[in-house]
Scaffold this motif. Structure first.
Motif, PDB file in Angstrom:
ATOM      1  N   GLY A  71       0.001  65.091 -30.228  1.00  0.00           N
ATOM      2  CA  GLY A  71      -1.361  65.524 -30.498  1.00  0.00           C
ATOM      3  C   GLY A  71      -1.460  66.312 -31.784  1.00  0.00           C
ATOM      4  N   LEU A  72      -0.483  67.190 -32.041  1.00  0.00           N
ATOM      5  CA  LEU A  72      -0.491  67.963 -33.278  1.00  0.00           C
ATOM      6  C   LEU A  72      -0.403  67.056 -34.496  1.00  0.00           C
ATOM      7  N   VAL A  73       0.492  66.087 -34.450  1.00  0.00           N
ATOM      8  CA  VAL A  73       0.624  65.163 -35.585  1.00  0.00           C
ATOM      9  C   VAL A  73      -0.697  64.441 -35.830  1.00  0.00           C
ATOM     10  N   ASP A  74      -1.348  64.005 -34.780  1.00  0.00           N
ATOM     11  CA  ASP A  74      -2.649  63.347 -34.937  1.00  0.00           C
ATOM     12  C   ASP A  74      -3.652  64.263 -35.639  1.00  0.00           C
ATOM     13  N   LEU A  75      -3.625  65.563 -35.316  1.00  0.00           N
ATOM     14  CA  LEU A  75      -4.551  66.516 -35.931  1.00  0.00           C
ATOM     15  C   LEU A  75      -4.272  66.708 -37.417  1.00  0.00           C
ATOM     16  N   LEU A  76      -3.017  66.543 -37.818  1.00  0.00           N
ATOM     17  CA  LEU A  76      -2.635  66.817 -39.204  1.00  0.00           C
ATOM     18  C   LEU A  76      -2.754  65.599 -40.114  1.00  0.00           C
ATOM     19  N   VAL A  77      -2.925  64.429 -39.539  1.00  0.00           N
ATOM     20  CA  VAL A  77      -2.974  63.207 -40.344  1.00  0.00           C
ATOM     21  C   VAL A  77      -4.363  63.046 -40.961  1.00  0.00           C
ATOM     22  N   ASP A  78      -4.403  63.011 -42.291  1.00  0.00           N
ATOM     23  CA  ASP A  78      -5.645  62.782 -43.038  1.00  0.00           C
ATOM     24  C   ASP A  78      -5.261  62.309 -44.429  1.00  0.00           C
ATOM     25  N   ARG A  79      -6.160  62.416 -45.387  1.00  0.00           N
ATOM     26  CA  ARG A  79      -5.852  61.905 -46.731  1.00  0.00           C
ATOM     27  C   ARG A  79      -4.790  62.744 -47.442  1.00  0.00           C
ATOM     28  N   HIS A  80      -4.463  63.922 -46.890  1.00  0.00           N
ATOM     29  CA  HIS A  80      -3.435  64.775 -47.480  1.00  0.00           C
ATOM     30  C   HIS A  80      -2.109  64.681 -46.722  1.00  0.00           C
ATOM     31  N   THR A  81      -1.988  63.681 -45.864  1.00  0.00           N
ATOM     32  CA  THR A  81      -0.837  63.608 -44.968  1.00  0.00           C
ATOM     33  C   THR A  81       0.492  63.733 -45.699  1.00  0.00           C
ATOM     34  N   SER A  82       0.656  63.049 -46.816  1.00  0.00           N
ATOM     35  CA  SER A  82       1.949  63.010 -47.488  1.00  0.00           C
ATOM     36  C   SER A  82       2.371  64.371 -48.026  1.00  0.00           C
ATOM     37  N   SER A  83       1.404  65.275 -48.221  1.00  0.00           N
ATOM     38  CA  SER A  83       1.724  66.593 -48.771  1.00  0.00           C
ATOM     39  C   SER A  83       1.684  67.706 -47.733  1.00  0.00           C
ATOM     40  N   LEU A 122      -7.229  73.326 -44.984  1.00  0.00           N
ATOM     41  CA  LEU A 122      -6.853  73.191 -43.585  1.00  0.00           C
ATOM     42  C   LEU A 122      -7.208  71.794 -43.081  1.00  0.00           C
ATOM     43  N   PRO A 123      -6.465  71.279 -42.119  1.00  0.00           N
ATOM     44  CA  PRO A 123      -6.905  70.032 -41.477  1.00  0.00           C
ATOM     45  C   PRO A 123      -8.316  70.213 -40.917  1.00  0.00           C
ATOM     46  N   VAL A 124      -9.104  69.171 -40.996  1.00  0.00           N
ATOM     47  CA  VAL A 124     -10.499  69.256 -40.564  1.00  0.00           C
ATOM     48  C   VAL A 124     -10.605  69.744 -39.121  1.00  0.00           C
ATOM     49  N   ALA A 125      -9.697  69.288 -38.270  1.00  0.00           N
ATOM     50  CA  ALA A 125      -9.771  69.659 -36.850  1.00  0.00           C
ATOM     51  C   ALA A 125      -9.672  71.166 -36.675  1.00  0.00           C
ATOM     52  N   PHE A 126      -8.725  71.821 -37.348  1.00  0.00           N
ATOM     53  CA  PHE A 126      -8.564  73.263 -37.195  1.00  0.00           C
ATOM     54  C   PHE A 126      -9.720  74.017 -37.830  1.00  0.00           C
ATOM     55  N   ASP A 127     -10.193  73.546 -38.977  1.00  0.00           N
ATOM     56  CA  ASP A 127     -11.327  74.194 -39.637  1.00  0.00           C
ATOM     57  C   ASP A 127     -12.570  74.094 -38.757  1.00  0.00           C
ATOM     58  N   ARG A 128     -12.799  72.923 -38.152  1.00  0.00           N
ATOM     59  CA  ARG A 128     -13.964  72.726 -37.295  1.00  0.00           C
ATOM     60  C   ARG A 128     -13.868  73.582 -36.039  1.00  0.00           C
ATOM     61  N   LEU A 129     -12.675  73.629 -35.438  1.00  0.00           N
ATOM     62  CA  LEU A 129     -12.501  74.436 -34.235  1.00  0.00           C
ATOM     63  C   LEU A 129     -12.774  75.904 -34.512  1.00  0.00           C
ATOM     64  N   TRP A 130     -12.335  76.387 -35.663  1.00  0.00           N
ATOM     65  CA  TRP A 130     -12.574  77.787 -36.013  1.00  0.00           C
ATOM     66  C   TRP A 130     -14.073  78.034 -36.184  1.00  0.00           C
ATOM     67  N   ALA A 131     -14.769  77.121 -36.880  1.00  0.00           N
ATOM     68  CA  ALA A 131     -16.209  77.279 -37.065  1.00  0.00           C
ATOM     69  C   ALA A 131     -16.934  77.265 -35.723  1.00  0.00           C
ATOM     70  N   GLU A 132     -16.520  76.362 -34.823  1.00  0.00           N
ATOM     71  CA  GLU A 132     -17.168  76.275 -33.516  1.00  0.00           C
ATOM     72  C   GLU A 132     -16.931  77.543 -32.701  1.00  0.00           C
ATOM     73  N   SER A 133     -15.710  78.097 -32.788  1.00  0.00           N
ATOM     74  CA  SER A 133     -15.428  79.313 -32.033  1.00  0.00           C
ATOM     75  C   SER A 133     -16.261  80.477 -32.556  1.00  0.00           C
ATOM     76  N   ARG A 134     -16.449  80.560 -33.862  1.00  0.00           N
ATOM     77  CA  ARG A 134     -17.279  81.625 -34.418  1.00  0.00           C
ATOM     78  C   ARG A 134     -18.728  81.471 -33.954  1.00  0.00           C
ATOM     79  N   THR A 135     -19.207  80.229 -33.896  1.00  0.00           N
ATOM     80  CA  THR A 135     -20.577  79.984 -33.442  1.00  0.00           C
ATOM     81  C   THR A 135     -20.745  80.435 -31.991  1.00  0.00           C
TER      82      THR A 135
END
Length: 243
Positions: free
Chosen positions: A174-186, A223-236
Motif C-alpha cells: 500500500g505504501l508503494v502504491d501511495l508513492l508511485v507518481d510522475r516523480h517515482t524514479s526520484s 510530497l506524494p499527493v496522497a499524503f498532502d491530501r490526507l493532511w489537508a483533509e485532517s486540517r479541515t
C-alpha cells in the motif's frame, strides 16, 4: 503542507556531512540532542535517524548506516501469497497512528526498541503532518501496519508489525502504491538497514555517498499527493470541530 516546526538548536547536519566525508566504519555517528520535531526533521533531511540509547529520558543515538537499505519503488517483489492476502485486507492511512507505533513497540516482540519517548516524539510529528501510518485491516481489526516520516520525496520507514500472515507486507504494498507518481524514479523509500527478509522483498543497499546524493534529489520533490491530501483533509476536519 505540514507545519514546519522551529529549527533545532543542534547541528546534526554537520554530523551527517562529516560522516559522509570521512565514512567511518561505525553506523553510529552521534549521541545526544533531543527528539523535538525540529531536531527530527533536520536529522531526516541530513540522512540520520534516531534510536533509544537506554531508559526513557536518556539521550538518543543517531545512525547513518554505511550500507543503507532502500526499496526501489519499481522493485517490490510481490508474491502470490501477498496478493492473496491483499484481497482479504483493507489498507488505510493515518487512521490508527498511535496504535501502529504501539504495536511496533510491543515489548514482547524480539528486538523491540520503541519506548515512550519515541512514541511521544513521532505522535507529535504525526499531528504536525510529517509522520504517517499505513495500516492493514481485516474485518474491522487492525492486523498489521508500518509508520514513517515523509519529507518531500523521502519516506523514511521506521518500523512495521503484523498480527496476520503477510499483513505488514500488504501495508508495504500500500505504501508503494501511495508513492508511485510522475516523480517515482526520484522518490526514496528508506528502510534503514537491509535484512535477508527485506532483501527478499526487493530492498537494495546504497553507500553513504550514494544515499546522500539520492536524498538531496528526493528532498526537492513535493510530497506524494496522497499524503498532502490526507493532511489537508485532517486540517479541515479539525477546523470543523473547532480546533
Amino acid at each position: 503542507m505540514p507545519f514546519e516546526p522551529p529549527p533545532s538548536t543542534w547541528n546534526l547536519s554537520e554530523v551527517a556531512r562529516d560522516a559522509v566525508r570521512r565514512d567511518p566504519d561505525d553506523d553510529l555517528v552521534a549521541m545526544g540532542a533531543d527528539l523535538v520535531p525540529g531536531t527530527l526533521l533536520q536529522a531526516y533531511r541530513s540522512g540520520l535517524f534516531p534510536m533509544p540509547s537506554g531508559d526513557p529520558g536518556d539521550p538518543p543515538l543517531w545512525f547513518l548506516p554505511r550500507r543503507r537499505g532502500v526499496l526501489p519503488l519499481d522493485g517490490l517483489r510481490v508474491t502470490r501469497s501477498m496478493r492473496r492476502s491483499a484481497r482479504t485486507m483493507e489498507v488505510r492511512v493515518n487512521t490508527a497512528f498511535a496504535e501502529v507505533v504501539a504495536a511496533c513497540g510491543d515489548p514482547s516482540r524480539p528486538g523491540a526498541w520503541i519506548d515512550d519517548d519515541v512514541l511521544d516524539a513521532y505522535t507529535e510529528l504525526h499531528e504536525m503532518g510529517w509522520a504517517h501510518s499505513v495500516e492493514t485491516w481485516r474485518d474491522g481489526e487492525l492486523v498489521g501496519g508500518l509508520y514513517g516520516v515523509a519529507v518531500g520525496g523521502l519516506f523514511a520507514g521506521e518500523s512495521m508489525f503484523h498480527r496476520a500472515r503477510d499483513a505488514s507486507k500488504v501495508a508495504l504494498m500500500g505504501l508503494v502504491d501511495l508513492l508511485v507518481d510522475r516523480h517515482t524514479s526520484s522518490r526514496l523509500l528508506d528502510v534503514q538497514w537491509s535484512t535477508d527478509h527485506l532483501a527478499s522483498l526487493g530492498v537494495v543497499e546504497l553507500t553513504r555517498a550514494e544515499y546522500a546524493a539520492r536524498l538531496a534529489r528526493a528532498l526537492t520533490l513535493p510530497l506524494p499527493v496522497a499524503f498532502d491530501r490526507l493532511w489537508a483533509e485532517s486540517r479541515t476536519r479539525w477546523r470543523s470541530d473547532g480546533v
